[in-house]
Motif scaffolding. Structure first.
Motif, PDB file in Angstrom:
ATOM      1  N   TRP A  55      -4.168  25.740   8.039  1.00 33.48           N
ATOM      2  CA  TRP A  55      -3.655  25.418   9.377  1.00 33.48           C
ATOM      3  C   TRP A  55      -4.362  24.210   9.987  1.00 33.48           C
ATOM      4  O   TRP A  55      -3.784  23.491  10.797  1.00 33.48           O
ATOM      5  CB  TRP A  55      -3.754  26.636  10.298  1.00 33.48           C
ATOM      6  CG  TRP A  55      -5.160  27.087  10.555  1.00 33.48           C
ATOM      7  CD1 TRP A  55      -5.895  27.954   9.790  1.00 33.48           C
ATOM      8  CD2 TRP A  55      -6.001  26.691  11.629  1.00 33.48           C
ATOM      9  NE1 TRP A  55      -7.143  28.114  10.329  1.00 33.48           N
ATOM     10  CE2 TRP A  55      -7.229  27.361  11.463  1.00 33.48           C
ATOM     11  CE3 TRP A  55      -5.837  25.852  12.719  1.00 33.48           C
ATOM     12  CZ2 TRP A  55      -8.292  27.212  12.348  1.00 33.48           C
ATOM     13  CZ3 TRP A  55      -6.892  25.701  13.605  1.00 33.48           C
ATOM     14  CH2 TRP A  55      -8.101  26.382  13.416  1.00 33.48           C
ATOM     15  N   LYS A  56      -5.596  23.966   9.592  1.00 31.08           N
ATOM     16  CA  LYS A  56      -6.336  22.822  10.129  1.00 31.08           C
ATOM     17  C   LYS A  56      -5.724  21.504   9.651  1.00 31.08           C
ATOM     18  O   LYS A  56      -5.871  20.474  10.306  1.00 31.08           O
ATOM     19  CB  LYS A  56      -7.802  22.902   9.722  1.00 31.08           C
ATOM     20  CG  LYS A  56      -8.513  24.085  10.364  1.00 31.08           C
ATOM     21  CD  LYS A  56      -9.945  24.195   9.898  1.00 31.08           C
ATOM     22  CE  LYS A  56     -10.603  25.415  10.511  1.00 31.08           C
ATOM     23  NZ  LYS A  56     -11.975  25.606  10.009  1.00 31.08           N
ATOM     24  N   TRP A  58      -2.625  20.970   9.563  1.00 32.78           N
ATOM     25  CA  TRP A  58      -1.373  20.815  10.300  1.00 32.78           C
ATOM     26  C   TRP A  58      -1.571  20.203  11.688  1.00 32.78           C
ATOM     27  O   TRP A  58      -0.609  20.030  12.436  1.00 32.78           O
ATOM     28  CB  TRP A  58      -0.678  22.160  10.460  1.00 32.78           C
ATOM     29  CG  TRP A  58      -0.484  22.922   9.191  1.00 32.78           C
ATOM     30  CD1 TRP A  58      -0.513  22.443   7.905  1.00 32.78           C
ATOM     31  CD2 TRP A  58      -0.244  24.314   9.074  1.00 32.78           C
ATOM     32  NE1 TRP A  58      -0.307  23.448   7.006  1.00 32.78           N
ATOM     33  CE2 TRP A  58      -0.140  24.629   7.697  1.00 32.78           C
ATOM     34  CE3 TRP A  58      -0.107  25.353   9.985  1.00 32.78           C
ATOM     35  CZ2 TRP A  58       0.098  25.898   7.225  1.00 32.78           C
ATOM     36  CZ3 TRP A  58       0.133  26.631   9.519  1.00 32.78           C
ATOM     37  CH2 TRP A  58       0.233  26.898   8.150  1.00 32.78           C
ATOM     38  N   LEU A  60      -3.183  21.649  14.210  1.00 34.38           N
ATOM     39  CA  LEU A  60      -3.185  22.677  15.244  1.00 34.38           C
ATOM     40  C   LEU A  60      -4.590  22.894  15.795  1.00 34.38           C
ATOM     41  O   LEU A  60      -5.582  22.635  15.116  1.00 34.38           O
ATOM     42  CB  LEU A  60      -2.659  24.004  14.679  1.00 34.38           C
ATOM     43  CG  LEU A  60      -1.248  23.983  14.086  1.00 34.38           C
ATOM     44  CD1 LEU A  60      -0.910  25.340  13.493  1.00 34.38           C
ATOM     45  CD2 LEU A  60      -0.235  23.585  15.142  1.00 34.38           C
ATOM     46  N   LYS A  63      -5.612  28.818  14.679  1.00 32.64           N
ATOM     47  CA  LYS A  63      -4.857  29.440  13.597  1.00 32.64           C
ATOM     48  C   LYS A  63      -3.671  30.214  14.172  1.00 32.64           C
ATOM     49  O   LYS A  63      -3.831  30.970  15.128  1.00 32.64           O
ATOM     50  CB  LYS A  63      -5.787  30.385  12.827  1.00 32.64           C
ATOM     51  CG  LYS A  63      -5.217  30.938  11.553  1.00 32.64           C
ATOM     52  CD  LYS A  63      -6.294  31.744  10.821  1.00 32.64           C
ATOM     53  CE  LYS A  63      -5.828  32.198   9.474  1.00 32.64           C
ATOM     54  NZ  LYS A  63      -6.903  32.898   8.743  1.00 32.64           N
ATOM     55  N   PRO A  64      -2.474  30.029  13.627  1.00 34.00           N
ATOM     56  CA  PRO A  64      -1.300  30.759  14.138  1.00 34.00           C
ATOM     57  C   PRO A  64      -1.494  32.276  14.038  1.00 34.00           C
ATOM     58  O   PRO A  64      -2.143  32.771  13.104  1.00 34.00           O
ATOM     59  CB  PRO A  64      -0.173  30.313  13.210  1.00 34.00           C
ATOM     60  CG  PRO A  64      -0.625  29.026  12.625  1.00 34.00           C
ATOM     61  CD  PRO A  64      -2.112  29.121  12.539  1.00 34.00           C
ATOM     62  N   TYR A  67      -0.169  33.983  10.570  1.00 32.37           N
ATOM     63  CA  TYR A  67      -0.571  32.925   9.649  1.00 32.37           C
ATOM     64  C   TYR A  67       0.173  32.985   8.323  1.00 32.37           C
ATOM     65  O   TYR A  67       0.635  31.964   7.824  1.00 32.37           O
ATOM     66  CB  TYR A  67      -2.086  33.001   9.415  1.00 32.37           C
ATOM     67  CG  TYR A  67      -2.607  31.898   8.542  1.00 32.37           C
ATOM     68  CD1 TYR A  67      -2.549  30.565   8.962  1.00 32.37           C
ATOM     69  CD2 TYR A  67      -3.155  32.162   7.301  1.00 32.37           C
ATOM     70  CE1 TYR A  67      -3.023  29.543   8.165  1.00 32.37           C
ATOM     71  CE2 TYR A  67      -3.641  31.139   6.501  1.00 32.37           C
ATOM     72  CZ  TYR A  67      -3.569  29.838   6.937  1.00 32.37           C
ATOM     73  OH  TYR A  67      -4.030  28.819   6.145  1.00 32.37           O
ATOM     74  N   ALA A  70       3.564  31.558   8.730  1.00 31.91           N
ATOM     75  CA  ALA A  70       3.503  30.113   8.972  1.00 31.91           C
ATOM     76  C   ALA A  70       3.268  29.348   7.667  1.00 31.91           C
ATOM     77  O   ALA A  70       3.896  28.310   7.432  1.00 31.91           O
ATOM     78  CB  ALA A  70       2.404  29.794   9.981  1.00 31.91           C
ATOM     79  N   VAL A  71       2.384  29.871   6.813  1.00 38.55           N
ATOM     80  CA  VAL A  71       2.126  29.226   5.514  1.00 38.55           C
ATOM     81  C   VAL A  71       3.389  29.245   4.667  1.00 38.55           C
ATOM     82  O   VAL A  71       3.777  28.227   4.081  1.00 38.55           O
ATOM     83  CB  VAL A  71       0.953  29.921   4.778  1.00 38.55           C
ATOM     84  CG1 VAL A  71       0.858  29.445   3.333  1.00 38.55           C
ATOM     85  CG2 VAL A  71      -0.355  29.679   5.504  1.00 38.55           C
ATOM     86  N   ARG A  74       6.016  26.794   6.073  1.00 37.90           N
ATOM     87  CA  ARG A  74       5.639  25.383   5.940  1.00 37.90           C
ATOM     88  C   ARG A  74       5.824  24.865   4.513  1.00 37.90           C
ATOM     89  O   ARG A  74       6.260  23.727   4.309  1.00 37.90           O
ATOM     90  CB  ARG A  74       4.192  25.185   6.360  1.00 37.90           C
ATOM     91  CG  ARG A  74       3.777  23.727   6.252  1.00 37.90           C
ATOM     92  CD  ARG A  74       2.603  23.439   7.121  1.00 37.90           C
ATOM     93  NE  ARG A  74       2.318  22.024   7.150  1.00 37.90           N
ATOM     94  CZ  ARG A  74       2.498  21.245   8.207  1.00 37.90           C
ATOM     95  NH1 ARG A  74       2.984  21.742   9.317  1.00 37.90           N
ATOM     96  NH2 ARG A  74       2.191  19.977   8.159  1.00 37.90           N
TER      97      ARG A  74
END
Length: 165
Positions: A55-56, A58, A60, A63-64, A67, A70-71, A74
Motif C-alpha cells: 500500500w505504501k 500506492w 496512500l 493501509k486500507p 487490505y 485492495a491488493v 489493484r
C-alpha cells in the motif's frame, strides 16, 4: 535502476530451500491441482513484509481497511483459496536458504474467472503482473533492472515471449 548482482546470482543459482516432500502416491487430478496451486517452483522472490507494505507504493497515507481486497483489485488477483494460506491465488510463502518470503505458483497466471466462478487452467484476464512485480520489488528494496517488461497491460502474458500479449 541498477542491477543487484547478489539478487540475480541467488535467483540464478536457485537458492531455494529444500523441495517439499512429494507423496509417493499414484498421480491424480487432485494431486496435480494442489501442485499447480501451492507448489513454489522458485525461491522466495519477495519478503512477506514487502507484501504487507504494498500500500505504501500506492501513495496512500495509511493501509486500507480491507487490505486483502485492495491488493486483489489493484493487481487483478483472485481471492485466497479456502486452505487457510491467506495469500491470493498464485502467491505462496516459500522457504529459502537465507530468507523466507513469497513467490509465485503456476496458478497466478493460470487461474481465471468466468461469471464469478474460478477455473484452474483458465488464463487470468485481469492480472497486472508488471505492476505487481514492480511494486513488490520496490517494497522489498530491490533495484533490479530486468531487460524486458512482463506485460504492458492487464491480462494474460506469454511466458515464452514476455511483454508480447
Amino acid at each position: 535502476m541498477r542491477t543487484s548482482s547478489a539478487a540475480l546470482l541467488a535467483a540464478a543459482l536457485g537458492l531455494a530451500g529444500p523441495a517439499p516432500a512429494v507423496e509417493p502416491t499414484s498421480p491424480s487430478p487432485d494431486r496435480g491441482r494442489e501442485a499447480v496451486r501451492h507448489l513454489a517452483l522458485n525461491p522466495p522472490l519477495w519478503t512477506t513484509s514487502a507484501y504487507d507494505a504494498l500500500w505504501k507504493q500506492w501513495g496512500l497515507k495509511e493501509k486500507p481497511a480491507d487490505y486483502d481486497r485492495a491488493v486483489r483489485e489493484r493487481y487483478g488477483l483472485l481471492p485466497a483459496t479456502a486452505d487457510g494460506r491467506g495469500l491470493p491465488v498464485g502467491l505462496v510463502k516459500a522457504k529459502g536458504l537465507f530468507v523466507d518470503g513469497i513467490t509465485i505458483t503456476c496458478a497466478l497466471c493460470h487461474t481465471g474467472t468466468i461469471a464469478g466462478k474460478t477455473y484452474l487452467g483458465l488464463g487470468n484476464a485481469s492480472l497486472d503482473f508488471q505492476s505487481l512485480t514492480d511494486d513488490l520489488m520496490a517494497a522489498t528494496g530491490l533495484k533490479i533492472d530486468i531487460p524486458f517488461q512482463f506485460s504492458y497491460a492487464r491480462g494474460r502474458s506469454t511466458p515464452s515471449r514476455p511483454g508480447r500479449t
